[in-house]
Each structure stands twice: as structure tokens, then as C-alpha cells.
Design an enzyme around this catalytic site. Structure first.
Site, PDB file in Angstrom:
ATOM      1  N   GLU A 289       0.911  -1.224  -0.119  1.00 24.82           N
ATOM      2  CA  GLU A 289       0.168   0.044  -0.095  1.00 24.82           C
ATOM      3  C   GLU A 289       0.891   1.314   0.108  1.00 24.82           C
ATOM      4  O   GLU A 289       1.859   1.418   0.871  1.00 24.82           O
ATOM      5  CB  GLU A 289      -0.745  -0.140   1.197  1.00 24.82           C
ATOM      6  CG  GLU A 289      -1.660   1.222   1.511  1.00 24.82           C
ATOM      7  CD  GLU A 289      -2.344   1.157   2.792  1.00 24.82           C
ATOM      8  OE1 GLU A 289      -2.238   0.162   3.732  1.00 24.82           O
ATOM      9  OE2 GLU A 289      -2.886   2.121   3.159  1.00 24.82           O
TER      10      GLU A 289
ATOM     11  N   ASP B 133      -7.590   2.386   6.811  1.00 22.33           N
ATOM     12  CA  ASP B 133      -7.373   2.326   5.285  1.00 22.33           C
ATOM     13  C   ASP B 133      -6.798   1.098   4.889  1.00 22.33           C
ATOM     14  O   ASP B 133      -7.103   0.642   3.889  1.00 22.33           O
ATOM     15  CB  ASP B 133      -6.579   3.669   4.994  1.00 22.33           C
ATOM     16  CG  ASP B 133      -7.437   4.768   4.881  1.00 22.33           C
ATOM     17  OD1 ASP B 133      -8.719   4.540   4.918  1.00 22.33           O
ATOM     18  OD2 ASP B 133      -6.933   5.861   4.190  1.00 22.33           O
TER      19      ASP B 133
END
Ligand code: 0RA
Length: 637
Positions: A428, A505
């Protein structure tokens, strides 16, 4: 008793003992494993015998109790295991059933059976692998009782009074000498028992957990049978028609039931069963279900003018977009074929299934023009989208392994060309991607940084999904293709590791990726290629010593060990906060890291979780998160 018959008696006795000690010597040969799966198999083995009584029409209630110390009791109101002396074995039929391998089938050939079939190994195997087993049979006006230890009777069959009822109650306690862990999982039992209740309309199956003070009980009884099953699978989706379609027919000793319903999503869910056993590899019943549906919808689309004369027929997969279907057949002599023996081979089933669909689904489409049109129009949309997807897919397809230039630009590939040793980290964010690129062992570790969030595949059709740059990069890097076109031999990395931050997230991105893998690359999950990296939550430094903590619970024990004075605690908010060396040490290095292998053993449950977490409906998502907050976190570890 003359000598001859006494000899035979002794001989058969020896054979029985040998049979049971063979089971105890190699339990995995009989029940698959001595871990959780094998342990639960014991319960299903006994239940299957009660289910056979139900399929034969003699039993309408089965109770399963988990007792203190993990004993299991299965009670049914069937005919009861016969107790008369077995003419050849010179002992009660009950004892024969409980001590001889594969003894069950000899009694009644003319009935539908689960037990003794694919997984069925007989209750004797359960007996052999139990520290003790007690059986109570109500039959012929009496209550009969016998106790066994490690497969052997400890006394004769006893009479325990009179009764006008019939049935069998078996209680067993798995042998800790065989099973490392004898803790039964309520969820695993409840899942299969619920499925069995769906598959056997109106049969009542209950499960009660008596291990804790606070008892837990579930009762499954579905008068809609597999129609209720469809409603259950689609319960969080927008559906049409409102009530699932349901058809049944019995012909030449073959019972067929089919149910189906569309939802507004894009995936296809078809489950097929033969004699209550899930036929994962499909077979004649499933093929017939699909081909009849394809033919009927095409005929109908032509009649409605949705397909013009110069157009080709719709393809089956377009017709099945958004479809939830179940086909369940019960037959006397099921033939299981295929690699995992889960493909039904009986050819006579094909015609019966096709004819029931032809007649009944045909009539439904005639009588419900609104729904029929909706199905045809959705199929048309699906066909158009697939066309667009094909074009997008060409962009992602690598023609041969040497065409490295077509790999995505941001992939930092490894130098090894051996998929078995190669690992792909999906990381990520660009900054963590940068650290990972510097920290990795470039020989076998490749890094693919993803920027921001990937598309929610649960809410998009394949053409849009393939239009997404992040997903295209991922598909190209993996090399196997997608959906029906997967070629596992082309997988470029045998470990595909999702590495995201330990925050909201990060967990969202992880779920998005898992949803994508589940919907479009499920074989990779099934083969165990997908992993989740576990970066540490904290770095604790004291003097020159550094400790990495991966779980919140590790903090207190460490503090009491090293003391708080002069200790520096850093909480990692994201992977980006670690420098390349730290990332290698804690998360990349195979010697130190810990990876979680993604395992979706239960696809019903997985489907549900992804639908709820990623789908259209907001209310079930809120409810799910409120009631399952803990499981969601587990899924998300
Ligand atoms: C052998 C023959 C018959 C029934 C059973 C076994 C039987 C086994 C189990 C195990 C749990 N519950 C069970 N119920 C029945 C047929 C009996 C007859 O013909 O009357």
C-alpha cells in the site's frame, strides 16, 4: 456348537479386531486427518447415518449436543439400529455396525444414502477413534444400551426398560490419544448442519452447546428446502423474482430439486449436491441445469426480439451473471468421479434434470413476462460488458514469458524466474513501496506498490474492473489471467503477499484486494498462494536492544520483563515509517516474519462476508459490523 462354526466365529472376531486397530494405527486413511477437519468428520459421520434414515422417510428430527469435555451426542427418531443377532457374525447387528468397517451398507440396498458414500466410513470408525462411545437404541418396544471403549464393547447389550418409540442415540468422546485437540467448533458444526437441513426439506436438526454455563442452541428446519437455501444465500442482496424459483421431480428412483434466483450483482453462484454431498467438481446434474437454463433463456430472448436473427446466442456465463442456483439430486447408486471424487457421473441424471427445467422453468418464463424480460436484458448487458472486457483484457495479457517489457512500470520484479521461490509483495502506498524495494532480497522478492485504493470489484462489472490501472498492473504481474481464463501454470509468484498498514485504510485496501482475489482469482486462494504480511505494531527500544511487537497483548508481558524506565516505545502508524532495514527484519525476511495464509474453506461464508462488506446494501453491513466486530477484525488480521 461344533468345531467348524466355532472356528468361523474366532476368525471373524480376529478380523474385526484387526479392522479397528488398522483404523487406530492410520486414522488419516479413514477420516482424512487427525486435526480439526478429521475431528469434526466424526460428528458428520454419525449424523450422516441419521440423515440416511431421514432420506428413507423414517426420521424427521436429529439433535446434536456438544457435551462438557467435548463429548458429542447425536439423537435421531429413526428406526433404531437393529439389535437382533446377526446370523453370520453371531453377535447383535448393533455390535456389527459399531465394530466392523463398512458394515452399514449390508442391511438395506434400496435406499438413498450419504453414509458409506463418498466420505462415509461408517460409525465403526468413529467408535474406533473414541475413548468411549455409548449407544442407546429404542426399537421393538425396548430400550437397548451398550458401552464401548476404544472400539471394543465393555459389556453385553443391556436392556434399560420399555418404550413405544424408536430411534438411536450415540454419544462419543474423541480419543485424545488420536486427536491433538478435541475442541469442537460450534461454527463448523452449525454450518454443515444448516446445509443438511436445507437439503432435506422439513427435517429438524438442532445443535446445542452445553460446554459453558450459558448454553447455545440453534434449530434448523426449512419447509422451503433448497428454496430457503437460495433465500439464505441471497439474503443481503437485491433479488428477482422476489421468491426463488423451485422445482422438483422424481423419476426412475432419482429425486431432483432445483432452485434459482437472480440478484443485481455480477457473480455466479451455483452449488450442486448429490445425496447431500457437495459436488464441487459439478457433473451431469450441474451440466444439465446449466444447459437447460442457457437454452431456455436464449429461446426466450429470440421470442422477445432481444436477440435479433443475425446475432449469435447468448453464452451461458452471461445468462448466469447474478444467478444463485442450487441443484440437488438424490439417487440410489451415485457415481462420484474426478480428482477429488466430487463430480457426479451418472448419465441418467442428465435427462431428468433437463426435463424438469424445460417444463417448469419454461412455464415460469411464459407466465412471468416481466421477470423473463429482466433476465434477458441483464444477459444482454452482461454480453456487452464481456465484449468490452475482452478488449481491455488483451492489454493485460502477456503473450509469452520473455515479454518482460509488458510488465507494469511500477513493478520492481525479482531476478529469479522460478515461480516456486518467487514472492510478490503488494504494498500500500508509494512510500512504503520505496522502502520495500530497498529492503527486499531482490533475488526472489518482487514489489508492486499500489497507489491509493483499488476499485471495489463487488460493485463493478468486469469491463470496468479491467479498466482500472491498479488492477491491470496486478493481473499483468501475476501472469495467470483472470476468471475463466486462468492458467495456473503461468503464475509468476507462488507467494502473493498483501502488505498494508495496520489502520482502517489498510484494512479496507486489504479487504478490497481479497474481494478481488475471491471473485476473480479464487483458485489462487484455494491453492494457498495468497498471504497477508504482518508488520509489527510497535518498536520498543531499551539500551541497545530492540523488540518488535506484533500484537497489542505482547506489550504488558514485555514491560513487566524489561521495565518501563528508559524504554522508548514507537507505534508504527504505517509501513512508511519503517526504514528499509527495519522492514526487511520485521516483515520481509522469511527467517523472522510471520505470514498469514488466506484460507477460505467455507465459500458460503466468504461470499456472505464480501457481499456484506463490499456490496450495495448499507443496512446489513452496519448490522454485520456491529454484531461481528470481532470476526471482522480476525478476517482482517
Ligand atoms: C443399519 C440398518 C438400519 C438402520 C441403521 C443401521 C441405522 C444406523 C444409525 C446410526 C445412527 N442412527 C441410525 N439409525 C439407523 C435399517 C433398520 C431397519 O431395516 O429397520
Amino acid at each position: 456348537m461344533n468345531k467348524k462354526s466355532s472356528d468361523t466365529y474366532d476368525a471373524s472376531q480376529i478380523q474385526v479386531l484387526e479392522g479397528l486397530s488398522a483404523v487406530r494405527k492410520r486414522p488419516s486413511m479413514y477420516i482424512g486427518s487427525t486435526e480439526s477437519r478429521g475431528l469434526h468428520h466424526l460428528v458428520f459421520e454419525v449424523v450422516d447415518n441419521s440423515i440416511d434414515e431421514a432420506m428413507a422417510g423414517y426420521c424427521n428430527s436429529i439433535q446434536v449436543l456438544i457435551g462438557k469435555e467435548n463429548s458429542i451426542t447425536v439423537i435421531d427418531n429413526g428406526r433404531g439400529i437393529p439389535v437382533k443377532e446377526h446370523p453370520q457374525q453371531k453377535k447383535s447387528a448393533l455390535e456389527v455396525v459399531l465394530t466392523m468397517l463398512h458394515a452399514g451398507g449390508k442391511f438395506s440396498a434400496e435406499s438413498y444414502k450419504v453414509a458409506g458414500g463418498l466420505h462415509g466410513v461408517g460409525v465403526a470408525v468413529v467408535n474406533a477413534l473414541s475413548a468411549w462411545l455409548e449407544v442407546e437404541v429404542k426399537r421393538d418396544g425396548k430400550i437397548h444400551f451398550q458401552r464401548y471403549e476404544r472400539g471394543r464393547p465393555v459389556d453385553k447389550l443391556q436392556s434399560r426398560g420399555k418404550t413405544s418409540r424408536t430411534g438411536t442415540a450415540i454419544t462419543f468422546s474423541p480419543d485424545p490419544e488420536i486427536f491433538e485437540n478435541i475442541n469442537f467448533d460450534f461454527q463448523i458444526l452449525s454450518q454443515r448442519l444448516r446445509e443438511l437441513a436445507f437439503l432435506n426439506r422439513s427435517l429438524k436438526i438442532s445443535l446445542e452447546d452445553r460446554r459453558k454455563e450459558e448454553k447455545k442452541k440453534e434449530v434448523f428446519k426449512y419447509d422451503g428446502g433448497i428454496s430457503s437455501f437460495i433465500a439464505f444465500l441471497n439474503r443481503n442482496k437485491d433479488v428477482y423474482p422476489k421468491k426463488p424459483l423451485y422445482f422438483e421431480k422424481e423419476m426412475d428412483d432419482c429425486r431432483v430439486e432445483a432452485a434459482l434466483q437472480y440478484n443485481t450483482g455480477y457473480s455466479e453462484t451455483i452449488y450442486s449436491f448429490a445425496n447431500n454431498i457437495r459436488t464441487q467438481e459439478g457433473g451431469t446434474h450441474e451440466a444439465a441445469f446449466k444447459s437447460a437454463l442457457t437454452r431456455l433463456v436464449n429461446d426466450h430472448a429470440r421470442r422477445l426480439g432481444i436477440l435479433k436473427e443475425n446475432q449469435d446466442n447468448f453464452q451461458g456465463e452471461d445468462i448466469r451473471e447474478g444467478l444463485t442456483g442450487i441443484i440437488s439430486v438424490k439417487l440410489l447408486d451415485p457415481q462420484f468421479e474426478g480428482q477429488t471424487k466430487t463430480r457426479l457421473g451418472n448419465s441418467e441424471v442428465r435427462g431428468i434434470v433437463e426435463s424438469v427445467l424445460q417444463d417448469e422453468l419454461g412455464a415460469f418464463l411464459e407466465q412471468n413476462p416481466g421477470t423473463a424480460r429482466k433476465i434477458c436484458e441483464k444477459t444482454l448487458q452482461a454480453a456487452r460488458a464481456r465484449d468490452a472486457a475482452r478488449k481491455a483484457r488483451e492489454l493485460t495479457r502477456r503473450k509469452n514469458a520473455l515479454e518482460i517489457s509488458s510488465l507494469p512500470g511500477k513493478l520492481a520484479d525479482c531476478t529469479s524466474r522460478l515461480p516456486a521461490e518467487s514472492e510478490l509483495f503488494i504494498v500500500e502506498g508509494e512510500s512504503a513501496g520505496g522502502s520495500a524495494k530497498q529492503g527486499r532480497d531482490r533475488h526472489f522478492q518482487a514489489i508492486l506498490p499500489l497507489k491509493g485504493k483499488i476499485l471495489n470489484v463487488e460493485k463493478a462489472r468486469l469491463d470496468r474492473i479491467l479498466g482500472n490501472e491498479e488492477i491491470r498492473a496486478l493481473i499483468t504481474a501475476l501472469g495467470v489471467g483472470i476468471g475463466d481464463e486462468i492458467d495456473l501454470g503461468k503464475l509468476r509468484y507462488h507467494k502473493v503477499i498483501i502488505m498494508t498498514d495496520a489502520d482502517v485504510d489498510g484494512s479496507h485496501i486489504r479487504t478490497l484486494l481479497l474481494t478481488f482475489f475471491f471473485r476473480y482469482l479464487e483458485p489462487l486462494i484455494a491453492r494457498g498462494n495468497i498471504y497477508i504480511a504482518q508488520p509489527p505494531l510497535y518498536k520498543v527500544a531499551k539500551g541497545r536492544k530492540i523488540y518488535y511487537l506484533y500484537k497489542e497483548e505482547e506489550m504488558e508481558p514485555l514491560m513487566s520483563q524489561i521495565g518501563r524506565q528508559g524504554t522508548d516505545v514507537q507505534r508504527y502508524k504505517g509501513l512508511g515509517e519503517m526504514n528499509p532495514e527495519q522492514l526487511w527484519e520485521t516483515t520481509l525476511d522469511p527467517q523472522n516474519r510471520s505470514l498469514l495464509q488466506v484460507d477460505l474453506e467455507d465459500t458460503f461464508l466468504a461470499d456472505e462476508i464480501f457481499t456484506i462488506l463490499m456490496g450495495e446494501k448499507v443496512e446489513p453491513r452496519r448490522e454485520f459490523i456491529e454484531t461481528h466486530a470481532r470476526e471482522v477484525r480476525n478476517l482482517d488480521i
